[in-house]
Design a protein around this motif. Structure first.
Motif, PDB file in Angstrom:
ATOM      1  N   SER A   1     -64.117  12.156  91.178  1.00 23.12           N
ATOM      2  CA  SER A   1     -64.156  13.199  90.146  1.00 23.12           C
ATOM      3  C   SER A   1     -63.608  14.535  90.625  1.00 23.12           C
ATOM      4  N   LEU A   2     -63.192  14.629  91.893  1.00 28.93           N
ATOM      5  CA  LEU A   2     -62.781  15.918  92.442  1.00 28.93           C
ATOM      6  C   LEU A   2     -61.557  16.489  91.741  1.00 28.93           C
TER       7      LEU A   2
ATOM      8  N   PRO B   1     -61.043  22.844  88.853  1.00 35.68           N
ATOM      9  CA  PRO B   1     -59.931  23.807  88.805  1.00 35.68           C
ATOM     10  C   PRO B   1     -59.178  23.808  90.134  1.00 35.68           C
ATOM     11  N   LYS B   2     -57.880  24.104  90.081  1.00 36.33           N
ATOM     12  CA  LYS B   2     -57.029  23.982  91.259  1.00 36.33           C
ATOM     13  C   LYS B   2     -57.512  24.855  92.422  1.00 36.33           C
ATOM     14  N   HIS B   3     -57.973  26.072  92.105  1.00 32.28           N
ATOM     15  CA  HIS B   3     -58.365  26.957  93.199  1.00 32.28           C
ATOM     16  C   HIS B   3     -59.630  26.453  93.900  1.00 32.28           C
ATOM     17  N   LEU B   4     -60.541  25.818  93.140  1.00 33.27           N
ATOM     18  CA  LEU B   4     -61.731  25.244  93.759  1.00 33.27           C
ATOM     19  C   LEU B   4     -61.387  23.987  94.548  1.00 33.27           C
ATOM     20  N   LEU B   5     -60.456  23.197  94.011  1.00 32.92           N
ATOM     21  CA  LEU B   5     -60.030  21.994  94.721  1.00 32.92           C
ATOM     22  C   LEU B   5     -59.344  22.361  96.036  1.00 32.92           C
ATOM     23  N   HIS B   6     -58.529  23.411  96.000  1.00 33.55           N
ATOM     24  CA  HIS B   6     -57.873  23.878  97.222  1.00 33.55           C
ATOM     25  C   HIS B   6     -58.906  24.331  98.245  1.00 33.55           C
ATOM     26  N   SER B   7     -59.914  25.044  97.776  1.00 39.32           N
ATOM     27  CA  SER B   7     -60.972  25.504  98.670  1.00 39.32           C
ATOM     28  C   SER B   7     -61.724  24.328  99.280  1.00 39.32           C
ATOM     29  N   LEU B   8     -61.984  23.296  98.475  1.00 42.43           N
ATOM     30  CA  LEU B   8     -62.664  22.105  98.987  1.00 42.43           C
ATOM     31  C   LEU B   8     -61.851  21.412 100.065  1.00 42.43           C
TER      32      LEU B   8
END
Length: 409
Positions: A385-386, A390-397
């Protein structure tokens, strides 16, 4: 270079042509900075920038040497990763005991102690870059600058840098109190001592001005710690002659009036080489230092401006003393302590310098931060589900995943 009454380092080359040789012991590992004390560190809220300082090692028969002057280490507070950045331009001399502040992503470096004594030079470097080199500039300011010194403090207020105290050379046109250190008269060069002078650098015009404050002024001191809260500049402790103090003062920047703070209840023991950091709009965070009896400290305190009391702060680092370290606050309500010495710094070759980062959570974490940490904890269950994030949160993850994997390797 390991005393508040700092003499010209006997363990470092003093010839100008050998200035670059002072860095001869620089580490070959580019993944983390070398252990150090007497360095500077500033933060933009998400990154910590570290420059200078010194460490000990048997290099060419010497024990103490300065760290490379042409590099700045960048620590990503969210991900816990380091990056080494080379610097160019008018690079400052290798120093310890300098004073640094960050205003609008510009690092301002003033004073310090190098191989030939104290300086009152001002250098700047724009930190607003994540790729490429960083460029130093030596700034020639108008007005009368502070005398050459080190181990002073600085406050930031309304685009001004306000410097207080320190240990250095005497100058007749200074405003305030200067006390000679009798032990410095036998040293090569000029004798030095402590002061309680206040100098203001206006960053709009790069002009120095001297302040004649009112109220009860603190005694001259060095190796104290300063923090800004609103229009007040707080200073705690520091060394004056043979005493390491535990007094607390604040300077009102609108009236230039000093106020002594007599806190309620228990007061932290006197110390120097400690750190004082704004933890919130109503609290200050005190950590570590060195006592009059030359004992390293690992105690942690919060000073509450509302109740006027010092509150012991429980942390997981109560077994890790530090002195002449640095402390920076993040936007997430954490204090990041880097480097310093874990034992008696005056032991020279036996001094246990550190390159460890100690993190103190002094405020509740944000909801976003808590959610990201939960996702990381259950990343295998949530892996399908990742991509919905949002892209910025995914990048941070992904950055967090990388830093966790690196730490575990």
């Amino acid at each position: 270079m390991a005393d508040e009454n700092e003499e010209a380092p006997a363990d470092v080359e003093e010839d100008e042509e050998n200035e670059d040789d002072e860095d001869a012991g620089s580490p070959t590992d580019d993944s983390v900075p070398a252990e150090r004390s007497g360095h500077v560190a500033v933060s933009d809220g998400t990154r910590m920038f570290v420059w200078g300082g010194y460490k000990n090692a048997p290099v060419r028969g010497f024990y103490d040497f300065y760290l490379p002057r042409d590099e700045i280490w960048v620590y990503e507070m969210e991900h816990g990763t380091w990056q080494r950045m080379k610097t160019k331009g008018s690079v400052p001399p290798s120093m310890s005991g300098s004073c640094a502040a960050c205003v609008d992503n510009v690092l301002y470096l003033f004073g310090g102690h190098h191989a030939r004594g104290n300086t009152n030079m001002l250098f700047t470097v724009n930190l607003n870059t994540r790729d490429g080199d960083l460029f130093w500039e030596k700034v020639e300011c108008k007005g009368i600058p502070p005398s050459p010194k080190d181990k002073l403090g600085v406050w930031v207020y309304q685009n001004k840098l306000i410097y207080f105290g320190g240990y250095g050379y005497y100058r007749e046109d200074s405003v305030g109190t200067f006390e000679f250190d009798e032990t410095s008269f036998g040293n090569a060069g000029h004798p030095r001592g402590w002061n309680n002078h206040i100098h203001v650098l206006n960053l709009d015009s790069f002009t120095w001005s001297r302040i004649v404050p009112t109220g009860k002024c603190p005694s001259p001191r060095a190796a104290h710690a300063c923090a800004t809260v609103g229009n007040r500049g707080y200073v705690f402790g520091g060394r004056y002659r043979d005493s390491r103090m535990n007094d607390l003062y604040y300077l009102n920047f609108d009236t230039w009036e000093w106020h002594e703070v007599i806190a309620q209840g228990v007061i932290p023991v006197g110390r120097s080489w400690h750190s004082l950091t704004q933890a919130s709009s109503q609290t200050l965070f005190l950590f570590g230092g060195f006592t009059t009896d030359k004992q390293p400290l690992c105690d942690t305190w919060l000073y509450d401006l509302r109740t006027n009391e010092w509150i012991p702060f429980q942390s997981c680092h109560s077994d890790k003393p530090r002195l002449w370290h640095t402390a920076c606050a993040s936007k997430e309500g954490e204090i990041f302590v880097f480097g310093g010495c874990a034992n008696n710094l005056l032991a020279h070759h036996k001094a246990a310098h550190s390159n460890e980062v100690l993190v103190f959570s002094v405020q509740p974490r944000s909801l976003v931060r808590l959610c990201l940490e939960t996702v990381i904890l259950y990343k295998e269950i949530l892996s399908g589900s990742l991509d919905c994030l949002p892209k910025h949160l995914l990048h941070s993850l992904h950055q967090r995943f990388a830093s966790v994997n690196t730490c575990g390797s």
